[in-house]
Design a protein around this motif. Structure first.
Motif: not given
Length: 248
Positions: A109-114, A173-174, A128-131, A69-76
């Motif tokens: 907080k808004h998170l985006t997973f790539s 949630e994630m 994927q996104t998570q609020d 797995q290779y997933i990047l998460c950022d609070a964008d």
């Protein structure tokens, strides 16, 4: 010599008159001499997370299948929230005060997973996104240092420690955060003395101590597809920028 002395006196009198003309009638002149002050506060804030990603890692699912797995998460995004609380101010000296301000912060907080291993038709990572909603009860204890009062305003700086309790649960949630956290805060503001009350706008910056990421959360997820996203983050440090208006 006599002429110079007269000119000097004239100039000194002009400066004195000018300084006195800048003086105004002080509203509530004795309010700062009280040993204790009480009030209410309302404001707005921005929440942020500084995330540390794991990078490429090996994951074994419940059937024993091994995948990379290779997933990047950022609070964008910086999402604005609402704050409300009460104020208790204890006078220590002419310039120092100890302040306790229990506050509730409602925000997200808004998170985006790539997903770098799964690409769309254009060759971009699937996202994927998570609020990440949160309701914090904060119990900050601050030291406030105020400059001498001039007319009807008095600037100050402050610093302190802020224990927080997160009342929001993110069970499935994630990403999920710990319930308890401690933050350091610094800020500045100004007391405005109005005829019937004192208005105090303040801007402060809060920095979390240690990681608030719940690392056990990945084992509690019922959806196996979310575990790869939950396991992609190794730590998370909370931050807040808070604009507050105190009414005393």
């Amino acid at each position: 010599m006599k002429r110079r002395f007269i000119l000097f006196l004239t100039g000194l009198m002009a400066l004195t008159i000018s300084a006195q003309s800048d003086r105004r009638v002080q509203n509530k002149p004795y309010i700062d001499l009280r040993p204790m002050h009480f009030g209410i506060l309302v404001g707005t804030h921005l929440q942020d997370l500084e995330l540390e990603n794991v990078g490429p890692y090996i994951m074994t699912d419940a059937d024993g299948n091994v995948t990379e797995q290779y997933i990047l998460c950022d609070a964008d995004k910086w999402n604005p929230g609402f704050s409300v609380g009460v104020l208790a101010d204890f006078r220590l000296s002419n310039h120092f005060a100890l302040r306790f301000t229990p506050t509730m912060h409602f925000g997200a907080k808004h998170l985006t997973f790539s997903n770098m291993k799964q690409l769309d038709a254009q060759g971009r990572p699937l996202q994927q996104t998570q609020d990440l909603k949160s309701t914090y009860v904060s119990l900050p204890l601050d030291i406030k240092f105020s400059a001498p009062r001039w007319n009807n305003y008095r600037p100050y700086i402050m610093a302190g420690i802020n224990p927080t309790i997160n009342l929001t649960s993110n069970d499935q949630e994630m990403v999920s955060l710990k319930r308890y956290n401690t933050m350091l805060e610094v800020g500045l503001g100004c007391d405005f003395y109005l005829p019937f009350f004192k208005l105090i706008p303040e801007l402060k910056f809060c920095f979390g101590l240690g990681s608030v990421l719940d690392k056990n959360h990945v084992n509690e997820l019922r959806d196996a597809n979310l575990r790869a996203y939950a396991g992609s983050v190794s730590s998370a440090q909370s931050k807040m920028v808070v604009l507050t208006f105190y009414f005393e």
